[in-house]
Design a protein around this motif. Structure first.
Motif, mmCIF file in Angstrom:
data_model
loop_
_atom_site.group_PDB
_atom_site.id
_atom_site.type_symbol
_atom_site.label_atom_id
_atom_site.label_comp_id
_atom_site.label_asym_id
_atom_site.label_seq_id
_atom_site.Cartn_x
_atom_site.Cartn_y
_atom_site.Cartn_z
ATOM 1 N N HIS A 1 28.182 -27.110 -52.601
ATOM 2 C CA HIS A 1 28.053 -28.042 -53.388
ATOM 3 C C HIS A 1 28.405 -27.645 -54.799
ATOM 4 C CE1 HIS A 1 25.861 -32.022 -54.653
ATOM 5 N NE2 HIS A 1 26.829 -32.289 -54.261
ATOM 6 N N LEU A 2 27.879 -26.484 -55.050
ATOM 7 C CA LEU A 2 28.292 -26.084 -56.640
ATOM 8 C C LEU A 2 29.826 -25.953 -56.726
ATOM 9 C CD1 LEU A 2 25.192 -23.472 -56.920
ATOM 10 C CD2 LEU A 2 25.738 -25.600 -58.456
ATOM 11 N N ILE A 3 30.288 -24.882 -55.586
ATOM 12 C CA ILE A 3 32.024 -24.735 -55.650
ATOM 13 C C ILE A 3 32.610 -26.031 -55.551
ATOM 14 C CG2 ILE A 3 33.597 -23.697 -54.291
ATOM 15 C CD1 ILE A 3 31.662 -21.620 -53.172
ATOM 16 N N ASP A 4 32.352 -27.102 -54.959
ATOM 17 C CA ASP A 4 33.281 -28.001 -54.662
ATOM 18 C C ASP A 4 33.350 -28.725 -56.051
ATOM 19 O OD1 ASP A 4 34.387 -30.327 -53.748
ATOM 20 O OD2 ASP A 4 32.543 -31.471 -53.187
ATOM 21 N N HIS A 5 32.122 -29.225 -56.677
ATOM 22 C CA HIS A 5 32.219 -29.863 -58.143
ATOM 23 C C HIS A 5 32.605 -29.053 -59.322
ATOM 24 C CE1 HIS A 5 30.892 -33.546 -56.305
ATOM 25 N NE2 HIS A 5 29.943 -33.022 -55.782
ATOM 26 N N LEU A 6 32.301 -27.754 -59.099
ATOM 27 C CA LEU A 6 33.110 -27.021 -60.240
ATOM 28 C C LEU A 6 34.634 -26.893 -59.981
ATOM 29 C CD1 LEU A 6 32.488 -24.733 -62.479
ATOM 30 C CD2 LEU A 6 32.697 -23.074 -60.651
ATOM 31 N N ALA A 7 35.164 -26.844 -58.888
ATOM 32 C CA ALA A 7 36.450 -27.097 -58.582
ATOM 33 C C ALA A 7 36.933 -28.280 -59.213
ATOM 34 C CB ALA A 7 36.921 -26.693 -57.168
ATOM 35 N N GLU A 8 36.134 -29.354 -58.879
ATOM 36 C CA GLU A 8 36.473 -30.793 -59.381
ATOM 37 C C GLU A 8 36.658 -30.892 -60.971
ATOM 38 O OE1 GLU A 8 34.683 -35.346 -59.802
ATOM 39 O OE2 GLU A 8 33.898 -34.058 -58.504
ATOM 40 N N MET A 9 35.360 -30.196 -61.755
ATOM 41 C CA MET A 9 35.497 -30.171 -62.831
ATOM 42 C C MET A 9 36.651 -29.295 -63.625
ATOM 43 S SD MET A 9 32.290 -29.286 -65.472
ATOM 44 C CE MET A 9 31.984 -27.869 -64.652
ATOM 45 N N GLU A 10 36.968 -28.283 -63.223
ATOM 46 C CA GLU A 10 38.245 -27.348 -63.599
ATOM 47 C C GLU A 10 39.395 -27.985 -63.444
ATOM 48 O OE1 GLU A 10 37.839 -24.661 -65.382
ATOM 49 O OE2 GLU A 10 35.868 -25.217 -65.327
ATOM 50 N N ALA A 11 39.658 -28.882 -62.250
ATOM 51 C CA ALA A 11 41.040 -29.452 -62.039
ATOM 52 C C ALA A 11 40.904 -30.748 -63.132
ATOM 53 C CB ALA A 11 40.820 -29.881 -60.542
ATOM 54 N N ARG A 12 40.179 -31.467 -63.083
ATOM 55 C CA ARG A 12 40.186 -32.670 -64.227
ATOM 56 C C ARG A 12 40.399 -32.176 -65.583
ATOM 57 N NH1 ARG A 12 34.995 -35.705 -62.918
ATOM 58 N NH2 ARG A 12 35.643 -36.928 -64.874
ATOM 59 N N SER A 13 39.632 -30.826 -65.875
ATOM 60 C CA SER A 13 40.003 -30.415 -67.348
ATOM 61 C C SER A 13 41.132 -30.204 -67.572
ATOM 62 C CB SER A 13 38.929 -29.168 -67.669
ATOM 63 O OG SER A 13 37.502 -29.567 -67.362
ATOM 64 N N ALA A 14 41.825 -29.531 -66.445
ATOM 65 C CA ALA A 14 43.350 -29.093 -66.662
ATOM 66 C C ALA A 14 44.316 -30.367 -66.368
ATOM 67 C CB ALA A 14 43.525 -27.923 -65.688
ATOM 68 N N GLY A 15 43.819 -31.360 -66.279
ATOM 69 C CA GLY A 15 44.712 -32.578 -66.345
ATOM 70 C C GLY A 15 45.177 -32.831 -64.921
ATOM 71 N N ARG A 16 44.443 -32.231 -63.828
ATOM 72 C CA ARG A 16 45.012 -32.192 -62.543
ATOM 73 C C ARG A 16 44.226 -33.139 -61.635
ATOM 74 N NH1 ARG A 16 48.221 -27.006 -61.338
ATOM 75 N NH2 ARG A 16 49.468 -26.715 -63.331
ATOM 76 N N ARG A 17 44.433 -33.360 -60.535
ATOM 77 C CA ARG A 17 43.747 -34.077 -59.597
ATOM 78 C C ARG A 17 42.998 -33.014 -58.739
ATOM 79 N NH1 ARG A 17 46.265 -39.056 -56.299
ATOM 80 N NH2 ARG A 17 44.070 -38.456 -55.559
ATOM 81 N N PRO A 18 41.648 -33.373 -58.418
ATOM 82 C CA PRO A 18 40.767 -32.149 -57.915
ATOM 83 C C PRO A 18 41.672 -32.404 -56.211
ATOM 84 C CG PRO A 18 39.514 -33.799 -59.077
ATOM 85 C CD PRO A 18 40.805 -34.383 -59.215
ATOM 86 N N GLN A 19 41.277 -31.165 -55.742
ATOM 87 C CA GLN A 19 41.733 -31.032 -54.186
ATOM 88 C C GLN A 19 40.498 -31.376 -53.613
ATOM 89 O OE1 GLN A 19 42.908 -27.271 -53.231
ATOM 90 N NE2 GLN A 19 42.534 -27.604 -50.893
ATOM 91 N N PRO A 20 40.859 -32.578 -52.478
ATOM 92 C CA PRO A 20 39.460 -32.902 -51.697
ATOM 93 C C PRO A 20 38.858 -31.692 -51.121
ATOM 94 C CG PRO A 20 41.624 -34.217 -51.369
ATOM 95 C CD PRO A 20 42.191 -32.951 -52.065
ATOM 96 N N ASP A 21 37.675 -31.556 -50.817
ATOM 97 C CA ASP A 21 37.097 -30.693 -50.010
ATOM 98 C C ASP A 21 36.970 -31.250 -48.642
ATOM 99 O OD1 ASP A 21 34.260 -31.820 -48.811
ATOM 100 O OD2 ASP A 21 33.944 -32.469 -50.749
ATOM 101 N N HIS A 22 36.800 -30.192 -47.713
ATOM 102 C CA HIS A 22 36.930 -30.457 -46.220
ATOM 103 C C HIS A 22 35.614 -29.962 -45.528
ATOM 104 C CE1 HIS A 22 40.861 -32.202 -46.374
ATOM 105 N NE2 HIS A 22 41.171 -31.326 -47.035
ATOM 106 N N TRP A 23 34.431 -29.737 -46.197
ATOM 107 C CA TRP A 23 33.401 -29.189 -46.008
ATOM 108 C C TRP A 23 32.815 -30.282 -44.661
ATOM 109 C CZ3 TRP A 23 32.893 -24.797 -48.091
ATOM 110 C CH2 TRP A 23 33.269 -24.763 -49.527
ATOM 111 N N HIS A 24 32.335 -29.664 -43.721
ATOM 112 C CA HIS A 24 31.581 -30.455 -42.543
ATOM 113 C C HIS A 24 30.049 -30.801 -43.384
ATOM 114 C CE1 HIS A 24 34.564 -29.774 -39.471
ATOM 115 N NE2 HIS A 24 34.497 -28.542 -39.983
ATOM 116 N N ALA A 25 29.709 -30.143 -44.470
ATOM 117 C CA ALA A 25 28.561 -30.470 -45.163
ATOM 118 C C ALA A 25 27.283 -30.430 -44.188
ATOM 119 C CB ALA A 25 28.602 -31.931 -45.664
ATOM 120 N N SER A 26 26.391 -31.020 -44.526
ATOM 121 C CA SER A 26 25.071 -30.882 -43.590
ATOM 122 C C SER A 26 25.226 -31.324 -42.203
ATOM 123 C CB SER A 26 23.891 -31.280 -44.503
ATOM 124 O OG SER A 26 23.956 -32.785 -44.625
#
Length: 156
Positions: free
Chosen positions: A58-83
């Motif tokens: 969860h930390l990795i997924d949303h950190l990647a989202e924040m970094e992509a958005r900060s750089a003006g890019r679309r976040p890469q969708p995650d493909h976790w199977h989650a819980s």
């Protein structure tokens, strides 16, 4: 959001994230006593390894989202199977070495979050680029990862 893991409201989003990780690691410190019986919560299965994995993911997924958005890019969708998935590795005994690894991994992830969040102004936290939650809301959302650790609970 359930904020039962902190006695008082965090002062900053960085405090919220690091406080959540502190809470998770305090519970994890009791998991070396785990008897191998998974917890069944809300129709899902939870183990110590799964809780650590889900918090980190969860930390990795949303950190990647924040970094992509900060750089003006679309976040890469995650493909976790989650819980929804409990792997064979999730069912392994939780040893002192596993606790040490969890401490290193989650503490470093929380520190990355804290450094990133503390570098943002209130304006950037509340009016974040791209689509989705503001970065302040995103930080508060990741604190909900305490749910996974709470599902396993205090095993002391």
């Amino acid at each position: 959001m359930n904020d039962t893991h902190t006695a008082t409201a965090p002062r900053t989003p960085a405090d919220a994230v690091t406080g959540m990780v502190d809470h998770v690691l305090a519970l994890a410190a009791t998991w070396t006593a785990w008897d191998g019986e998974p917890a069944h919560v809300d129709g899902r299965v939870y183990t110590p390894h799964k809780a650590v994995r889900r918090v980190a993911d969860h930390l990795i997924d949303h950190l990647a989202e924040m970094e992509a958005r900060s750089a003006g890019r679309r976040p890469q969708p995650d493909h976790w199977h989650a819980s929804a998935v409990t792997t064979d590795a999730d069912r392994a005994p939780f040893t002192q070495e596993d606790l040490d690894e969890a401490r290193s991994r989650l503490t470093r992830l929380a520190r990355i979050w804290a450094v990133r969040l503390d570098a943002l102004t209130d304006e950037q936290l509340d009016h974040s680029p791209g689509e989705g939650w503001s970065f302040r809301e995103l930080a508060l959302h990741v604190t909900e990862s305490a749910y996974y650790a709470d599902a396993v609970g205090d095993l002391s």
